[in-house]
Design an enzyme around this catalytic site. Structure first.
Site, PDB file in Angstrom:
ATOM      1  N   GLY A  57       0.805  -1.224   0.000  1.00 23.84           N
ATOM      2  CA  GLY A  57       0.000   0.000   0.000  1.00 23.84           C
ATOM      3  C   GLY A  57       0.831   1.264   0.000  1.00 23.84           C
ATOM      4  O   GLY A  57       0.287   2.363  -0.006  1.00 23.84           O
TER       5      GLY A  57
ATOM      6  N   HIS B 201       7.575   7.070   6.202  1.00 21.25           N
ATOM      7  CA  HIS B 201       6.711   7.841   7.104  1.00 21.25           C
ATOM      8  C   HIS B 201       5.930   6.877   7.966  1.00 21.25           C
ATOM      9  O   HIS B 201       5.557   5.788   7.524  1.00 21.25           O
ATOM     10  CB  HIS B 201       5.755   8.730   6.305  1.00 21.25           C
ATOM     11  CG  HIS B 201       5.015   8.026   5.212  1.00 21.25           C
ATOM     12  ND1 HIS B 201       5.589   7.744   3.980  1.00 21.25           N
ATOM     13  CD2 HIS B 201       3.763   7.518   5.162  1.00 21.25           C
ATOM     14  CE1 HIS B 201       4.725   7.101   3.231  1.00 21.25           C
ATOM     15  NE2 HIS B 201       3.595   6.941   3.920  1.00 21.25           N
TER      16      HIS B 201
HETATM   17  P1  AMP Z   1       1.514   5.451   1.941  1.00 19.42           P
HETATM   18  O1  AMP Z   1       0.380   4.925   1.099  1.00 19.42           O
HETATM   19  O2  AMP Z   1       1.821   4.640   3.162  1.00 19.42           O
HETATM   20  O3  AMP Z   1       2.735   5.735   1.083  1.00 19.42           O
HETATM   21  O4  AMP Z   1       1.008   6.838   2.526  1.00 19.42           O
HETATM   22  C1  AMP Z   1       1.042   8.040   1.817  1.00 19.42           C
HETATM   23  C2  AMP Z   1       0.064   8.967   2.486  1.00 19.42           C
HETATM   24  O5  AMP Z   1       0.367  10.270   2.072  1.00 19.42           O
HETATM   25  C3  AMP Z   1      -1.394   8.701   2.104  1.00 19.42           C
HETATM   26  O6  AMP Z   1      -2.155   8.423   3.279  1.00 19.42           O
HETATM   27  C4  AMP Z   1      -1.833   9.991   1.418  1.00 19.42           C
HETATM   28  O7  AMP Z   1      -3.151  10.346   1.742  1.00 19.42           O
HETATM   29  C5  AMP Z   1      -0.823  10.993   1.953  1.00 19.42           C
HETATM   30  N1  AMP Z   1      -0.533  12.130   1.090  1.00 19.42           N
HETATM   31  C6  AMP Z   1      -0.236  12.105  -0.232  1.00 19.42           C
HETATM   32  N2  AMP Z   1       0.029  13.335  -0.674  1.00 19.42           N
HETATM   33  C7  AMP Z   1      -0.077  14.162   0.400  1.00 19.42           C
HETATM   34  C8  AMP Z   1       0.099  15.574   0.592  1.00 19.42           C
HETATM   35  N3  AMP Z   1       0.433  16.388  -0.403  1.00 19.42           N
HETATM   36  N4  AMP Z   1      -0.104  16.073   1.835  1.00 19.42           N
HETATM   37  C9  AMP Z   1      -0.444  15.265   2.853  1.00 19.42           C
HETATM   38  N5  AMP Z   1      -0.605  13.939   2.738  1.00 19.42           N
HETATM   39  C10 AMP Z   1      -0.434  13.394   1.522  1.00 19.42           C
END
Ligand code: AMP
Ligand code: ZN
Length: 114
Positions: A95, A102
């Site tokens: 995912g 992060h």
């Molecule tokens: P993952 O799928 O573990 O890589 O998590 C990435 C997360 O980043 C997801 O929950 C997205 O909703 C979040 N995300 C993507 N772009 C942004 C952004 N510009 N600002 C804040 N969150 C973001």
């Protein structure tokens, strides 16, 4: 490995090239609200160093990873968050969509079934 990657959306947030709702930052970590929250509180705890995935963590990042967890605890306490779930996706099939490590902190409702 470079500190920042100019193609990376989280590096752009760290560099203040694109906006985010920043909750906390210090020299090594930034914390901001997830843009598409999956819980009432959904914050992302992000090392400022560009490390693509959990599998890329090396011995030299050990202290940084420990610091990341100390900051989770500190920011949670300061915001009266006593129950939370931490998630770190590693790899596309898990995912992961942003390839800059992060921790997701999810809270604000029962998280037992997430
Ligand atoms: P993952 O799928 O573990 O890589 O998590 C990435 C997360 O980043 C997801 O929950 C997205 O909703 C979040 N995300 C993507 N772009 C942004 C952004 N510009 N600002 C804040 N969150 C973001
Ligand atoms: Zn990055």
């Amino acid at each position: 490995m470079s500190q920042l990657d100019n193609q990376c959306i989280f590096c752009k947030i760290i560099n203040k090239e694109i906006p985010a709702s920043i909750i906390f930052e210090d020299e090594k970590i930034i914390v901001f609200k997830d843009a598409f929250p999956k819980a009432p509180i959904h914050w992302l705890f992000v090392p400022k160093k560009h490390i693509p995935t959990h599998m890329d963590i090396s011995q030299e990042n050990k202290e940084l990873m420990g610091h990341l967890h100390v900051i989770v605890q500190k920011v949670a306490k300061e915001n009266n968050i006593n129950h939370y779930k931490l998630i770190m996706n590693c790899g596309y099939e898990s995912g992961q969509r942003v390839f800059h490590i992060h921790l997701h902190l999810l809270s604000g409702k029962t998280q037992e079934e997430v």
